[in-house]
Design an enzyme around this catalytic site. Structure first.
Site, mmCIF file in Angstrom:
data_model
loop_
_atom_site.group_PDB
_atom_site.id
_atom_site.type_symbol
_atom_site.label_atom_id
_atom_site.label_comp_id
_atom_site.label_asym_id
_atom_site.label_seq_id
_atom_site.Cartn_x
_atom_site.Cartn_y
_atom_site.Cartn_z
ATOM 1 N N GLY A 1 1.282 1.502 7.562
ATOM 2 C CA GLY A 1 0.200 0.493 6.681
ATOM 3 C C GLY A 1 0.625 0.389 5.005
ATOM 4 N N ALA A 2 0.576 1.498 4.512
ATOM 5 C CA ALA A 2 0.867 1.834 2.555
ATOM 6 C C ALA A 2 2.741 1.176 2.817
ATOM 7 C CB ALA A 2 0.570 2.913 2.748
ATOM 8 N N TYR B 1 0.440 13.782 -1.326
ATOM 9 C CA TYR B 1 -0.343 14.560 -2.221
ATOM 10 C C TYR B 1 -1.130 15.621 -1.699
ATOM 11 C CZ TYR B 1 -5.070 11.703 -2.365
ATOM 12 O OH TYR B 1 -6.561 11.544 -2.348
ATOM 13 N N ASP C 1 -3.316 -1.295 -2.878
ATOM 14 C CA ASP C 1 -1.652 0.402 -2.905
ATOM 15 C C ASP C 1 -0.279 -0.184 -3.424
ATOM 16 O OD1 ASP C 1 -2.831 1.124 -0.269
ATOM 17 O OD2 ASP C 1 -2.050 0.385 0.733
ATOM 18 N N SER D 1 -10.510 10.335 -2.866
ATOM 19 C CA SER D 1 -11.337 9.275 -3.674
ATOM 20 C C SER D 1 -12.599 9.483 -3.998
ATOM 21 C CB SER D 1 -10.815 8.204 -2.501
ATOM 22 O OG SER D 1 -9.425 7.847 -2.490
ATOM 23 N N LYS E 1 -4.390 0.485 7.904
ATOM 24 C CA LYS E 1 -4.914 -0.459 7.328
ATOM 25 C C LYS E 1 -3.773 -1.904 7.539
ATOM 26 C CE LYS E 1 -4.153 2.361 3.095
ATOM 27 N NZ LYS E 1 -2.740 2.836 2.521
#
Length: 236
Positions: A122-123, A182, A103, A21, A70
């Site tokens: 959370g995701a 990833y 998300d 990110s 999250k």
């Protein structure tokens, strides 16, 4: 270069860990000649409230929020946009913390009949909420509940755990597989490779990262995200 005029955007996670990110968002800010910098911030669970207050005190534009914060950060927001229980984007506006979730940006206009979400973090929560809002019948699996997951007749499978090397389910032709994991160092995860091998429609972790990152960028800046720049920054 960070100057006295530079505005900051943070990434709240525990531990700090590897993430693409900062590379992606800083490339986007540079492409639009914005005096903004994105910085990773390791924040322990028990100090999350202090971390959010610090964003306000230091004049941050906002932040992304990731594992494991999250769900907990939702209660620390002055306002939460949308019907969400999980927040991954914070915008600081007039001293107030406004939370939202980007998300599920990679879902676009999909309306799966039966969805399976693997994970309870959370995701995963964000994907469950969004799929249900679109009328999908959603079944949720985690290692702490029923296992292994039943994915054979699912239209869409969301893999929302950090597992990268082990197959938790077998993708099927005709399915859409959304793999949130990833490898920051490059290479495919086991689920991405398996989905590609059987001809399933694959939305891999980098696709998800860029989609949610672009949505967050637009919330912080009010400008269209330079999507191609962001994709190139993560090797797409």
């Amino acid at each position: 270069m960070i100057e006295g005029t530079t505005r900051l955007v943070g990434l709240l996670r525990d531990p700090a860990g590897a993430s693409l990110s900062p590379r992606m968002q800083n490339a986007a800010f540079a492409a639009l000649a914005l005096d903004v910098a994105y910085v990773p911030l390791g924040v322990a669970r028990e100090r999350l409230e202090e971390g959010v207050r610090a964003l306000v005190a230091f004049g941050f534009l906002g932040a992304n929020v990731t594992t494991p914060h999250k769900l907990a950060v939702t209660a620390l927001c002055d306002e939460v946009e949308g019907d969400v229980d999980s927040v991954n984007t914070l915008v600081i506006r007039d001293g107030r913390v406004i939370g939202s979730s980007s998300d599920v940006a990679a879902l676009r206009d999909r309306r799966p009949g039966r969805g399976v979400v693997i994970g309870l973090g959370g995701a995963a929560t964000a994907w469950i909420t969004e799929l249900e809002s679109r009328g999908s019948a959603v079944e949720v699996f985690s290692r702490s509940t029923e296992w292994p997951p039943r994915t054979e007749d699912a239209d869409l499978v969301v893999h929302a755990t950090p597992v990268k090397d082990e197959l938790l389910f077998e993708p099927r032709p005709g399915q859409t597989v959304i793999d949130l994991a990833y490898r920051a160092e490059g290479g495919e995860t086991a689920h991405a490779a398996a989905a590609r091998a059987v001809g399933a429609e694959l939305v891999d972790g980098l696709d998800v990262l860029v989609a949610q990152g672009a949505a967050s960028f637009e919330r912080w800046t009010g400008l269209p995200a330079p999507f191609s720049v962001m994709r190139a920054a993560v090797g797409r």
